[in-house]
Design an enzyme around this catalytic site. Structure first.
Site, PDB file in Angstrom:
ATOM      1  N   GLY A   1      -2.258  -9.786   3.668  1.00 48.37           N
ATOM      2  CA  GLY A   1      -2.044 -10.477   2.386  1.00 48.37           C
ATOM      3  C   GLY A   1      -0.591 -10.708   2.020  1.00 48.37           C
ATOM      4  O   GLY A   1       0.229 -11.074   2.853  1.00 48.37           O
ATOM      5  N   VAL A   2      -0.312 -10.450   0.745  1.00 49.06           N
ATOM      6  CA  VAL A   2       1.063 -10.645   0.257  1.00 49.06           C
ATOM      7  C   VAL A   2       2.036  -9.773   1.049  1.00 49.06           C
ATOM      8  O   VAL A   2       3.090 -10.203   1.476  1.00 49.06           O
ATOM      9  CB  VAL A   2       1.144 -10.222  -1.230  1.00 49.06           C
ATOM     10  CG1 VAL A   2       2.570 -10.268  -1.743  1.00 49.06           C
ATOM     11  CG2 VAL A   2       0.270 -11.099  -2.085  1.00 49.06           C
ATOM     12  N   ASP A   3       1.630  -8.518   1.268  1.00 48.66           N
ATOM     13  CA  ASP A   3       2.467  -7.544   1.967  1.00 48.66           C
ATOM     14  C   ASP A   3       2.863  -8.089   3.341  1.00 48.66           C
ATOM     15  O   ASP A   3       4.029  -8.052   3.744  1.00 48.66           O
ATOM     16  CB  ASP A   3       1.655  -6.258   2.111  1.00 48.66           C
ATOM     17  CG  ASP A   3       2.504  -5.023   2.333  1.00 48.66           C
ATOM     18  OD1 ASP A   3       1.928  -3.956   2.585  1.00 48.66           O
ATOM     19  OD2 ASP A   3       3.751  -5.118   2.253  1.00 48.66           O
TER      20      ASP A   3
ATOM     21  N   ASN B   1       0.872  -1.176   0.000  1.00 46.64           N
ATOM     22  CA  ASN B   1       0.000   0.000   0.000  1.00 46.64           C
ATOM     23  C   ASN B   1       0.907   1.224   0.000  1.00 46.64           C
ATOM     24  O   ASN B   1       2.121   1.107   0.134  1.00 46.64           O
ATOM     25  CB  ASN B   1      -0.963   0.009   1.203  1.00 46.64           C
ATOM     26  CG  ASN B   1      -0.216  -0.011   2.515  1.00 46.64           C
ATOM     27  OD1 ASN B   1       0.625   0.832   2.781  1.00 46.64           O
ATOM     28  ND2 ASN B   1      -0.496  -1.017   3.316  1.00 46.64           N
TER      29      ASN B   1
ATOM     30  N   SER C   1      -3.965  -6.389  -6.483  1.00 45.05           N
ATOM     31  CA  SER C   1      -5.278  -5.759  -6.294  1.00 45.05           C
ATOM     32  C   SER C   1      -6.448  -6.729  -6.190  1.00 45.05           C
ATOM     33  O   SER C   1      -7.587  -6.277  -6.036  1.00 45.05           O
ATOM     34  CB  SER C   1      -5.592  -4.742  -7.417  1.00 45.05           C
ATOM     35  OG  SER C   1      -4.829  -3.559  -7.254  1.00 45.05           O
ATOM     36  N   THR C   2      -6.200  -8.031  -6.281  1.00 48.57           N
ATOM     37  CA  THR C   2      -7.338  -8.968  -6.300  1.00 48.57           C
ATOM     38  C   THR C   2      -7.727  -9.480  -4.916  1.00 48.57           C
ATOM     39  O   THR C   2      -8.624 -10.305  -4.786  1.00 48.57           O
ATOM     40  CB  THR C   2      -7.026 -10.202  -7.187  1.00 48.57           C
ATOM     41  OG1 THR C   2      -5.944 -10.924  -6.600  1.00 48.57           O
ATOM     42  CG2 THR C   2      -6.678  -9.788  -8.601  1.00 48.57           C
ATOM     43  N   GLY C   3      -7.072  -8.988  -3.873  1.00 51.90           N
ATOM     44  CA  GLY C   3      -7.438  -9.404  -2.515  1.00 51.90           C
ATOM     45  C   GLY C   3      -8.190  -8.293  -1.814  1.00 51.90           C
ATOM     46  O   GLY C   3      -9.334  -7.977  -2.170  1.00 51.90           O
ATOM     47  N   VAL C   4      -7.527  -7.674  -0.878  1.00 52.82           N
ATOM     48  CA  VAL C   4      -8.130  -6.566  -0.102  1.00 52.82           C
ATOM     49  C   VAL C   4      -8.673  -5.484  -1.043  1.00 52.82           C
ATOM     50  O   VAL C   4      -9.694  -4.867  -0.785  1.00 52.82           O
ATOM     51  CB  VAL C   4      -7.066  -5.955   0.845  1.00 52.82           C
ATOM     52  CG1 VAL C   4      -7.492  -4.628   1.429  1.00 52.82           C
ATOM     53  CG2 VAL C   4      -6.736  -6.952   1.938  1.00 52.82           C
ATOM     54  N   TYR C   5      -8.014  -5.295  -2.183  1.00 50.03           N
ATOM     55  CA  TYR C   5      -8.433  -4.217  -3.099  1.00 50.03           C
ATOM     56  C   TYR C   5      -9.524  -4.651  -4.067  1.00 50.03           C
ATOM     57  O   TYR C   5      -9.906  -3.907  -4.965  1.00 50.03           O
ATOM     58  CB  TYR C   5      -7.218  -3.637  -3.831  1.00 50.03           C
ATOM     59  CG  TYR C   5      -6.319  -2.755  -2.954  1.00 50.03           C
ATOM     60  CD1 TYR C   5      -6.655  -2.476  -1.632  1.00 50.03           C
ATOM     61  CD2 TYR C   5      -5.140  -2.226  -3.445  1.00 50.03           C
ATOM     62  CE1 TYR C   5      -5.835  -1.688  -0.842  1.00 50.03           C
ATOM     63  CE2 TYR C   5      -4.309  -1.437  -2.669  1.00 50.03           C
ATOM     64  CZ  TYR C   5      -4.677  -1.166  -1.362  1.00 50.03           C
ATOM     65  OH  TYR C   5      -3.868  -0.384  -0.568  1.00 50.03           O
TER      66      TYR C   5
HETATM   67  N1  APR Z   1       1.700 -15.444  -2.082  1.00 50.20           N
HETATM   68  C1  APR Z   1       1.051 -15.185  -3.255  1.00 50.20           C
HETATM   69  N2  APR Z   1      -0.140 -14.575  -3.306  1.00 50.20           N
HETATM   70  C2  APR Z   1      -0.722 -14.229  -2.135  1.00 50.20           C
HETATM   71  C3  APR Z   1      -0.110 -14.459  -0.876  1.00 50.20           C
HETATM   72  C4  APR Z   1       1.154 -15.103  -0.881  1.00 50.20           C
HETATM   73  N3  APR Z   1       1.813 -15.367   0.251  1.00 50.20           N
HETATM   74  N4  APR Z   1      -0.947 -13.983   0.105  1.00 50.20           N
HETATM   75  C5  APR Z   1      -2.030 -13.484  -0.528  1.00 50.20           C
HETATM   76  N5  APR Z   1      -1.916 -13.636  -1.865  1.00 50.20           N
HETATM   77  C6  APR Z   1      -2.831 -13.243  -2.944  1.00 50.20           C
HETATM   78  C7  APR Z   1      -4.263 -13.010  -2.578  1.00 50.20           C
HETATM   79  O1  APR Z   1      -4.970 -14.244  -2.516  1.00 50.20           O
HETATM   80  C8  APR Z   1      -4.711 -12.147  -3.749  1.00 50.20           C
HETATM   81  O2  APR Z   1      -5.040 -12.973  -4.854  1.00 50.20           O
HETATM   82  O3  APR Z   1      -2.375 -11.992  -3.444  1.00 50.20           O
HETATM   83  C9  APR Z   1      -3.450 -11.350  -4.123  1.00 50.20           C
HETATM   84  C10 APR Z   1      -3.470  -9.884  -3.703  1.00 50.20           C
HETATM   85  O4  APR Z   1      -4.144  -9.770  -2.463  1.00 50.20           O
HETATM   86  P1  APR Z   1      -3.636  -8.758  -1.297  1.00 50.20           P
HETATM   87  O5  APR Z   1      -2.395  -9.279  -0.717  1.00 50.20           O
HETATM   88  O6  APR Z   1      -4.819  -8.522  -0.410  1.00 50.20           O
HETATM   89  O7  APR Z   1      -3.252  -7.419  -2.085  1.00 50.20           O
HETATM   90  P2  APR Z   1      -4.189  -6.306  -2.721  1.00 50.20           P
HETATM   91  O8  APR Z   1      -5.537  -6.818  -3.103  1.00 50.20           O
HETATM   92  O9  APR Z   1      -3.344  -5.683  -3.782  1.00 50.20           O
HETATM   93  O10 APR Z   1      -4.420  -5.278  -1.522  1.00 50.20           O
HETATM   94  C11 APR Z   1      -3.305  -4.550  -1.051  1.00 50.20           C
HETATM   95  O11 APR Z   1      -3.684  -5.285   1.170  1.00 50.20           O
HETATM   96  O12 APR Z   1      -2.198  -6.450   2.411  1.00 50.20           O
HETATM   97  C12 APR Z   1      -2.687  -5.203   2.175  1.00 50.20           C
HETATM   98  O13 APR Z   1      -0.863  -3.745   2.684  1.00 50.20           O
HETATM   99  C13 APR Z   1      -1.637  -4.273   1.634  1.00 50.20           C
HETATM  100  O14 APR Z   1      -3.030  -2.371   1.885  1.00 50.20           O
HETATM  101  C14 APR Z   1      -2.497  -3.270   0.939  1.00 50.20           C
HETATM  102  C15 APR Z   1      -3.618  -4.127   0.359  1.00 50.20           C
END
Ligand code: APR
Length: 175
Positions: free
Chosen positions: A35-37, A27, A125-129
């Site tokens: 999530g990934v972060d 972010n 962007s496909t998770g939290v976003y």
């Molecule tokens: N490895 C690969 N993919 C992952 C992992 C991992 N360890 N953990 C989660 N994912 C996938 C999720 O299933 C989703 O498909 O990564 C994709 C992106 O999801 P998020 O991590 O939620 O990222 P995003 O949608 O871009 O949202 C970003 O979320 O974590 C916070 O700090 C981050 O505020 C920012 C927001």
């Protein structure tokens, strides 16, 4: 003349990928999240956050803008660099596709500047976003295949964390 880099997809954890650079779905604060972060910082260790803090104290005083990317060490991860990029939050009213495409293009540009030959992307962007998977996968594949830096790479790997994402990227890569 080979046909350029291999575009691959795996079902797995981005933090375990043995590539030169992994792309973190960060972010704008660059100070971590879920999530990934969360996985990148948890597995990569404090050096990554320390470097992110330095970026916030300097060039990115106001945070990393959506669609941009910046590299740090990968700390304890197998990769050499983490390229942090900030995806757009999905909107039903505003078309933010270009910002999502920019995440992939800018990450490739920076990875090429660093000399990376292999790079792994999550489904930004496909998770939290909340970006719909099929559309995000199409944007991602179109963005990387259209990138000027493509020729510098041996492999571009999409690392998907669950079956729906894995299927969506398979369809986009076949498309
Ligand atoms: N490895 C690969 N993919 C992952 C992992 C991992 N360890 N953990 C989660 N994912 C996938 C999720 O299933 C989703 O498909 O990564 C994709 C992106 O999801 P998020 O991590 O939620 O990222 P995003 O949608 O871009 O949202 C970003 O979320 O974590 C916070 O700090 C981050 O505020 C920012 C927001």
């Amino acid at each position: 003349m080979t046909g350029g880099p291999a575009l691959t997809r795996v079902l797995g954890d981005l933090t375990e990928q043995r590539v030169d650079a992994i792309v973190n779905a960060a972010n704008s604060s660059l100070l971590g999240g879920g999530g990934v972060d969360g996985a990148v910082h948890r597995r990569g260790g404090p050096e990554i956050l320390a470097e992110c803090r330095r970026l916030r104290a300097g060039r990115y005083g106001r945070g990393l803008p959506t669609g941009q990317a910046v590299a740090t060490t990968a700390g304890r991860l197998p990769a050499r660099w983490v390229i942090h990029t900030v995806g757009p939050v999905h909107s039903g009213t505003e078309d933010r596709s270009e910002q999502l495409a920019s995440c992939y293009r800018e990450s490739l540009r920076i990875a090429a500047e660093l000399g990376a030959a292999t790079i792994a992307f999550p489904a930004v962007s496909t998770g939290v976003y909340r970006w719909p998977l099929a559309d995000a996968a199409r944007i991602a594949v179109d963005a990387v295949t259209g990138s000027a830096a493509l020729g510098d790479f041996a492999e571009l790997r999409f690392v998907l964390f669950d079956e729906p994402a894995y299927r969506a990227f398979g369809a986009a890569l076949d498309g």
